[in-house]
Design a protein around this motif. Sequence first.
Motif, PDB file in Angstrom:
ATOM      1  N   SER A 131      11.583   6.399  -2.647  1.00 29.72           N
ATOM      2  CA  SER A 131      10.870   5.830  -1.500  1.00 29.72           C
ATOM      3  C   SER A 131      11.557   4.554  -1.027  1.00 29.72           C
ATOM      4  O   SER A 131      11.754   4.345   0.181  1.00 29.72           O
TER       5      SER A 131
ATOM      6  N   PHE B 245       6.799   8.479   2.604  1.00 28.78           N
ATOM      7  CA  PHE B 245       5.743   7.794   1.879  1.00 28.78           C
ATOM      8  C   PHE B 245       4.802   7.145   2.900  1.00 28.78           C
ATOM      9  O   PHE B 245       5.153   6.964   4.070  1.00 28.78           O
ATOM     10  N   SER B 246       3.622   6.780   2.434  1.00 31.84           N
ATOM     11  CA  SER B 246       2.700   6.024   3.268  1.00 31.84           C
ATOM     12  C   SER B 246       2.789   4.549   2.877  1.00 31.84           C
ATOM     13  O   SER B 246       3.249   4.204   1.795  1.00 31.84           O
ATOM     14  N   GLY B 247       2.337   3.675   3.774  1.00 33.72           N
ATOM     15  CA  GLY B 247       2.441   2.247   3.519  1.00 33.72           C
ATOM     16  C   GLY B 247       3.748   1.685   4.055  1.00 33.72           C
ATOM     17  O   GLY B 247       4.404   2.305   4.901  1.00 33.72           O
ATOM     18  N   GLU B 248       4.150   0.537   3.533  1.00 34.73           N
ATOM     19  CA  GLU B 248       5.350  -0.136   4.030  1.00 34.73           C
ATOM     20  C   GLU B 248       6.224  -0.621   2.872  1.00 34.73           C
ATOM     21  O   GLU B 248       5.710  -1.072   1.846  1.00 34.73           O
TER      22      GLU B 248
ATOM     23  N   LYS C 172       2.272  11.617  -1.628  1.00 31.57           N
ATOM     24  CA  LYS C 172       1.590  12.842  -2.027  1.00 31.57           C
ATOM     25  C   LYS C 172       2.457  14.043  -1.714  1.00 31.57           C
ATOM     26  O   LYS C 172       3.184  14.056  -0.724  1.00 31.57           O
TER      27      LYS C 172
ATOM     28  N   THR D  90      -1.213  13.665  -5.959  1.00 34.27           N
ATOM     29  CA  THR D  90      -0.886  12.260  -5.734  1.00 34.27           C
ATOM     30  C   THR D  90       0.195  11.821  -6.713  1.00 34.27           C
ATOM     31  O   THR D  90       0.011  11.900  -7.930  1.00 34.27           O
TER      32      THR D  90
ATOM     33  N   ASN E  61       0.821  -1.218   0.000  1.00 33.77           N
ATOM     34  CA  ASN E  61       0.000   0.000   0.000  1.00 33.77           C
ATOM     35  C   ASN E  61       0.857   1.272   0.000  1.00 33.77           C
ATOM     36  O   ASN E  61       0.578   2.218   0.738  1.00 33.77           O
TER      37      ASN E  61
ATOM     38  N   ASP F 249      -1.358   3.559  -3.677  1.00 35.72           N
ATOM     39  CA  ASP F 249      -1.650   2.181  -3.270  1.00 35.72           C
ATOM     40  C   ASP F 249      -0.937   1.132  -4.124  1.00 35.72           C
ATOM     41  O   ASP F 249      -1.590   0.292  -4.768  1.00 35.72           O
TER      42      ASP F 249
END
Length: 249
Positions: A49, A56-59, A13, A18, A9, A22
């Motif tokens: 990233s 960043f978001s997620g892993e 941004k 964006t 995910n 995801d």
Amino acid sequence: MGPSIYLNNVGLKYGDNTILHDINHSFAAAQCHVVMGPNGGGKTSLLRSILGLTPFSGEIHIQWPEAKGKLGYVPQKAVFESSLPLTVMDFILLNQSRTPLFWPNWRNRSKQLGHALAQLERVGMAARADRRMGQLSGGEQQRVLFAQALLDNPELLVLDEPTTGMDEQGVRYLESLITELVSEQKTVLAVHHDVTAVRRLDAHVHVVNRQLVDSGSVSEVLVPEKIERLFNHYTSASQADSRALENVA
């Protein structure tokens, strides 16, 4: 052996813009992976990233086969002032781990010089070791950057448009070197824009256009009937096309 890389995910941004959305994907160990896509589609952002150079978001997990290994990185471009008295050899020596430029132990100094020259030889730049970095062409500078990325014998090599500004001879040098590294069980992850060159590498291709659009072998992804849609810049319409393509790919 190089690591595998897992994305869960992953998003990115800048304000309301964006860049990545995801992304759930993995890059297998000990293979060459090429990230492609349109300008502005998030390719370099994805690499940054993975390197931990941007939030960043997620892993993102880099799974090493044993202890954490070494990583080499070649940025898209570096700028060197032509008047700066920094030679190619100076630059390589400065980038060798824990090695000051003016090394007092001449026996070790000789060993470091030999290692530096060997890496320059691999990219066809040994004969220009005494040239100033700022006097080299953009493509020649990229070859030197590639040499410095190899100094620590990395198990993971990350390349952001490594052939920018290179002539055909330079491109072939790097293609041969990437093939050699993969045969040594290294993991190579590169952003690339040249479809013909990527076909020669016979890499695993991953198309990113804010989201993952397609992934597979060269023969599966870089086919004429797909290429035009794969490299269209992101719009709401192209996002719908991308999802449709994912369903049939």
